[in-house]
Design an enzyme around this catalytic site. Structure first.
Site, PDB file in Angstrom:
ATOM      1  N   GLN A 144       0.847  -1.195   0.000  1.00 23.07           N
ATOM      2  CA  GLN A 144       0.000   0.000   0.000  1.00 23.07           C
ATOM      3  C   GLN A 144       0.883   1.247   0.000  1.00 23.07           C
ATOM      4  O   GLN A 144       1.654   1.459   0.943  1.00 23.07           O
ATOM      5  CB  GLN A 144      -0.883   0.036   1.241  1.00 23.07           C
ATOM      6  CG  GLN A 144      -2.043  -0.932   1.235  1.00 23.07           C
ATOM      7  CD  GLN A 144      -2.758  -0.884   2.565  1.00 23.07           C
ATOM      8  OE1 GLN A 144      -2.519  -1.700   3.443  1.00 23.07           O
ATOM      9  NE2 GLN A 144      -3.654   0.084   2.733  1.00 23.07           N
ATOM     10  N   SER A 147       0.275   6.284   3.040  1.00 19.03           N
ATOM     11  CA  SER A 147       0.730   7.304   3.985  1.00 19.03           C
ATOM     12  C   SER A 147       1.908   8.108   3.448  1.00 19.03           C
ATOM     13  O   SER A 147       2.737   7.604   2.681  1.00 19.03           O
ATOM     14  CB  SER A 147       1.134   6.652   5.308  1.00 19.03           C
ATOM     15  OG  SER A 147       0.030   6.042   5.930  1.00 19.03           O
ATOM     16  N   SER A 179       4.728  -1.050   4.371  1.00 26.13           N
ATOM     17  CA  SER A 179       5.136  -2.399   4.772  1.00 26.13           C
ATOM     18  C   SER A 179       5.489  -3.242   3.554  1.00 26.13           C
ATOM     19  O   SER A 179       4.707  -3.352   2.612  1.00 26.13           O
ATOM     20  CB  SER A 179       4.002  -3.078   5.550  1.00 26.13           C
ATOM     21  OG  SER A 179       3.667  -2.336   6.698  1.00 26.13           O
ATOM     22  N   GLU A 262      -8.880  -3.924   5.214  1.00 26.13           N
ATOM     23  CA  GLU A 262      -7.819  -4.015   6.219  1.00 26.13           C
ATOM     24  C   GLU A 262      -8.401  -4.154   7.616  1.00 26.13           C
ATOM     25  O   GLU A 262      -7.957  -4.981   8.414  1.00 26.13           O
ATOM     26  CB  GLU A 262      -6.925  -2.778   6.130  1.00 26.13           C
ATOM     27  CG  GLU A 262      -5.763  -2.796   7.114  1.00 26.13           C
ATOM     28  CD  GLU A 262      -4.784  -1.659   6.886  1.00 26.13           C
ATOM     29  OE1 GLU A 262      -3.636  -1.795   7.320  1.00 26.13           O
ATOM     30  OE2 GLU A 262      -5.174  -0.644   6.274  1.00 26.13           O
ATOM     31  N   SER A 379      -5.568   4.908  13.055  1.00 29.52           N
ATOM     32  CA  SER A 379      -5.261   4.916  14.486  1.00 29.52           C
ATOM     33  C   SER A 379      -6.486   4.552  15.324  1.00 29.52           C
ATOM     34  O   SER A 379      -7.632   4.558  14.847  1.00 29.52           O
ATOM     35  CB  SER A 379      -4.755   6.300  14.897  1.00 29.52           C
ATOM     36  OG  SER A 379      -5.796   7.253  14.785  1.00 29.52           O
ATOM     37  N   GLU A 381      -7.829   6.303  17.501  1.00 31.23           N
ATOM     38  CA  GLU A 381      -8.710   7.470  17.542  1.00 31.23           C
ATOM     39  C   GLU A 381      -9.620   7.519  16.310  1.00 31.23           C
ATOM     40  O   GLU A 381     -10.810   7.859  16.399  1.00 31.23           O
ATOM     41  CB  GLU A 381      -7.879   8.746  17.646  1.00 31.23           C
ATOM     42  CG  GLU A 381      -7.158   8.918  18.971  1.00 31.23           C
ATOM     43  CD  GLU A 381      -5.913   8.048  19.117  1.00 31.23           C
ATOM     44  OE1 GLU A 381      -5.390   7.944  20.234  1.00 31.23           O
ATOM     45  OE2 GLU A 381      -5.457   7.464  18.100  1.00 31.23           O
TER      46      GLU A 381
END
Length: 411
Positions: A144, A147, A179, A262, A379, A381
């Protein structure tokens, strides 16, 4: 596979799968293997060559299973699947989990469970379609490319640019925390194609070959020791429009599809890091069971893991209709990882940071790696916000940039 196989009940399928595993001569966990020998690492701490060898062993196993008709159980037969249900696939995973098969690797999971399903949803061109079966069989690995240094949890702020040039797109930018990029052949990439509209609307998704001119992959050393993550730099990388996923400007929808897969798969990662059996063994060998506080803490940990097994079985039998089931499971999983770390730290105290040869120091690979998954895939959050808004119906958090063109957002 024949049509008769696609009508198998879960029970019939389980009998057939168990017989196939027995015929392969694969050792069973708990009978032929010590369950406490499982790696405690959340992220791999291996050299490049050792991690590549692990990947090859795993992809060889994936091919063996795929060629036996057990590699894409819930996929349509047109992709080499069995045309069965997710309940059948869950039964396969339970049986496989009882056997000593090659260790999982995040890149393989991302390829088969996130990116391949995304390409199936956005079945746009023959070129994209031709990537799916090799991914399912383990012949092709994909990462992926989401980010960026300035776009983590606020992924829609990404700044990597893609400019149309005839039948190609020219992409320039930087990705980070990718990753497995050093081992992947392809990457699912998000790039900004229109800076003059609000940030969520000016993104387009592509499949990018990582051997293309202008791509540089730099591994990042983690505090847990390994280099699972990478920086990826793209300088005027040309990608044919045939490898665009979805429509121009609708890359955010593609991203949400991939992130949904995911989150759906995160709760199944029960073998990542130390296991509950290892935690129990640690308590026994350190006499922690005699401590009422530690005994209570271990009991809570055992209950949490047992509830996770029940939830996984329920999910397999009852499809999620909330739209946030993956977020709930992902949050529960990261909480289990944290709970395990807190128990281990309470038991070992100073022995956790001193390698005295007893094996206790191995737990540092869990404690140092576990926080990473509280960020990866959105995250904690972010998960709580999704649950609050989409499941509980609470008001969305106020956002001042919802209608502001990306170009005008301060950075």
């Amino acid at each position: 596979m024949s049509d008769t196989i696609s009508t198998e009940t879960v029970e019939q399928f389980s009998v057939r799968v168990a017989a196939w595993f027995a015929g392969q001569g694969i050792a069973r966990k708990g009978l032929d293997q010590d369950p406490t020998e499982h790696s405690k690492a959340v992220f791999h701490n291996l050299s490049f060559d050792d991690e590549l060898a692990l990947l090859r062993q795993l992809t060889d196993w994936i091919r063996t299973r795929y060629d036996a008709g057990l590699g894409a159980v819930a996929w349509p037969e047109s992709f080499g699947g069995a045309g069965l249900t997710h309940a059948h696939e869950a039964a396969l995973m339970r049986i496989e989990g009882d056997h000593d098969v090659p260790s999982p690797h995040e890149l393989v999971s991302v390829t088969r469970h996130l990116i391949a399903p995304t390409l199936k949803v956005y079945d746009r061109t023959p070129q994209l379609r031709e990537l799916i079966t090799p991914m399912l069989r383990g012949d092709l690995l994909a990462c992926q490319l989401f980010s960026e240094p300035g776009a983590g949890s606020d992924l829609a702020s990404l700044a990597t640019r893609a400019r149309r040039d005839g039948d190609d797109w020219v992409i320039t930018g930087q990705k980070v925390w990718t990753s497995g990029a050093q081992f992947a052949q392809w990457g699912e990439l998000l790039a900004r194609t229109d800076p003059d509209v609000p940030k969520h609307r000016g993104i387009t998704a592509f499949m990018v070959p990582l051997d293309a001119d202008g791509i540089e992959v730099r591994p990042l050393r983690q505090m847990s020791g390994g280099s699972s993550f990478n920086e990826v730099f793209l300088t005027s990388v040309r990608v044919p429009d045939a490898y665009r996923i979805g429509e121009v400007g609708e890359g955010w929808k593609v991203a949400l599809t991939t992130l949904g897969f995911e989150r759906d798969s995160s709760g199944d990662n029960t073998d990542v890091g130390g296991t509950i059996d290892q935690a129990i063994e640690l308590a026994r060998t350190t006499a922690s069971l005699e401590d009422p506080v530690l005994r209570h803490q271990l009991a809570d940990l055992v209950i949490t893991h047992r509830l996770a097994e029940i939830a996984t079985a329920r999910d397999a039998a009852t499809p999620d209709t909330t739209g946030v089931g993956g977020s709930i499971r992902k949050l529960q999983w990261t909480q289990r990882l944290t709970q395990m770390s807190e128990f281990v730290a309470a038991v070992l105290e100073g022995d956790l940071v001193v390698d005295d040869g007893s094996g206790s120091f191995d737990w540092t690979e869990h404690v140092l790696g576990a926080p990473g998954y509280r960020i990866a895939g959105g995250s904690d959050e972010v998960q709580r916000s999704l649950i609050a808004e989409r499941y509980l119906g609470l008001p969305a958090e106020p956002r001042g940039d919802k209608t502001t063109p990306w170009r005008d957002i301060p950075r």
